[in-house]
Design an enzyme around this catalytic site. Structure first.
Site, PDB file in Angstrom:
ATOM      1  N   TYR A 122       0.498  -0.941  -0.171  1.00 49.82           N
ATOM      2  CA  TYR A 122      -0.014  -0.439  -0.276  1.00 49.82           C
ATOM      3  C   TYR A 122       0.820   1.610   0.111  1.00 49.82           C
ATOM      4  O   TYR A 122       1.003   2.615  -0.663  1.00 49.82           O
ATOM      5  CB  TYR A 122      -0.713  -0.197   1.479  1.00 49.82           C
ATOM      6  CG  TYR A 122      -1.809   0.958   0.886  1.00 49.82           C
ATOM      7  CD1 TYR A 122      -2.658   0.505   0.044  1.00 49.82           C
ATOM      8  CD2 TYR A 122      -2.199   1.906   2.102  1.00 49.82           C
ATOM      9  CE1 TYR A 122      -4.038   1.118  -0.404  1.00 49.82           C
ATOM     10  CE2 TYR A 122      -3.752   2.694   1.903  1.00 49.82           C
ATOM     11  CZ  TYR A 122      -4.293   2.618   0.642  1.00 49.82           C
ATOM     12  OH  TYR A 122      -5.237   3.348  -0.125  1.00 49.82           O
ATOM     13  N   LYS A 127      -3.200   8.349   2.286  1.00 48.08           N
ATOM     14  CA  LYS A 127      -4.154   8.450   3.415  1.00 48.08           C
ATOM     15  C   LYS A 127      -4.462   8.833   4.636  1.00 48.08           C
ATOM     16  O   LYS A 127      -5.637   9.506   4.923  1.00 48.08           O
ATOM     17  CB  LYS A 127      -4.961   6.923   3.479  1.00 48.08           C
ATOM     18  CG  LYS A 127      -5.461   6.294   1.838  1.00 48.08           C
ATOM     19  CD  LYS A 127      -6.612   7.747   1.609  1.00 48.08           C
ATOM     20  CE  LYS A 127      -6.866   6.706   0.177  1.00 48.08           C
ATOM     21  NZ  LYS A 127      -7.916   7.081  -0.826  1.00 48.08           N
TER      22      LYS A 127
END
Ligand code: NAD
Length: 257
Positions: free
Chosen positions: A157, A164
């Site tokens: 990720y 994020k």
């Protein structure tokens, strides 16, 4: 309280029928909202086709969120057509594919900038452009989409997790900044769902399996379940909620192992 009759919303981030933003568009349109959908260049045809399935003739407009000019043009057209705006859904995110495959320590300066610009900064740009339109309605609501990779490490990720984290901090800072204008800013942090964006993350299927095994609800979430939570945050039912990141992940985030 979750009736959207007479409300107008802008939905950013529809690529195809699997997009979380598309599920949110359907959830609020079903409750009476009239919408403007934006698309990123290559998805023009898909988004036009999907828009045919919505009542109340939606606007369909191009918007690359890395362009201030395109953002300004979208809000100008939305204002002309709707005479103000009640809510914005921000479902855009991007990181170059190679950043989601190689070791995190190899994150490039350019990859970092792109991920932050498109996945986090754009929430500021869109919210700022929406303010004059929200003012005409006495307030507004913004919802973005995040992932638990903002707080925990998930394989591959990588820089998207950092983006994020920035996005969730942006939600809090924006909420504090625009709250006095009656504007709320929140995020839904969704469990993993097979979408186009997810397909770019190497090994994504194994994350789906881990959630189904370990989440308290012992399953993955449906796009429509994420959309219902977003509709709640956008609606008057959540009118005292702002600066919040609502986890819609079958409870996975509470697990220790
Ligand atoms: P998706 O691929 O359907 O949506 C991503 C959208 O971002 C696309 O519509 C794409 O056009 C848009 N986008 C990318 N770069 C853009 C740019 N420069 N300008 C304008 N739009 C741009 O995938 P999705 O899973 O529905 O993703 C929506 C949001 O949900 C993203 O923020 C994603 O990180 C988040 N999210 C997804 C999951 C998941 O597992 N799918 C989980 C949690 C959060």
């Amino acid at each position: 309280m979750t009736d959207f009759t007479g409300k107008h919303g802008l939905i950013v981030g529809v690529a195809n029928k699997r997009s979380i933003s598309w599920a949110i568009a359907q959830a609020v349109a079903r409750r009476g909202a009239r919408l403007a959908l934006t698309y990123q260049g290559r998805f023009e045809e898909h988004v036009h086709d999907l828009s045919q399935g919505l009542d109340q003739s939606p606007l369909v407009l191009p918007c690359d969120v890395s362009s201030d000019t395109e953002i300004a043009s979208v809000f100008e057209k939305v204002d002309q057509e709707f005479g103000g705006l009640d809510f914005v859904v921000h479902g855009a995110a991007f990181a170059p594919r190679e950043e989601l495959e190689s070791p995190f320590v190899n994150t490039t300066r350019d990859g970092f900038k792109i991920a932050m610009d498109i996945s986090a900064y754009s929430l500021i740009g869109l919210t700022r452009a929406a303010l004059p339109l929200f003012e005409k309605r006495g307030g507004g609501s913004v919802v973005t989409l995040s992932y638990l990779g903002s707080q925990r490490v998930f394989p591959n990720y990588n820089v998207m997790g950092v983006a994020k984290a920035a996005l969730e901090a942006t939600v809090r800072y924006l909420a504090a900044d625009v709250g006095a204008k009656g504007v709320r800013v929140n995020a839904v942090s969704a469990g993993p769902i097979k979408t186009l964006a997810a397909a770019g993350i190497k090994g994504f299927s194994s994350i789906l399996h881990v959630y189904a095994d370990r989440a308290p609800l012992r399953r993955n979430v449906e796009t429509s379940e994420v959309a219902e939570a977003a509709a709640f945050l956008l609606s008057d039912a959540a009118k005292a909620i702002t600066g919040e990141v609502l986890l819609v992940d079958g409870g996975f985030h509470v697990t220790g192992i």
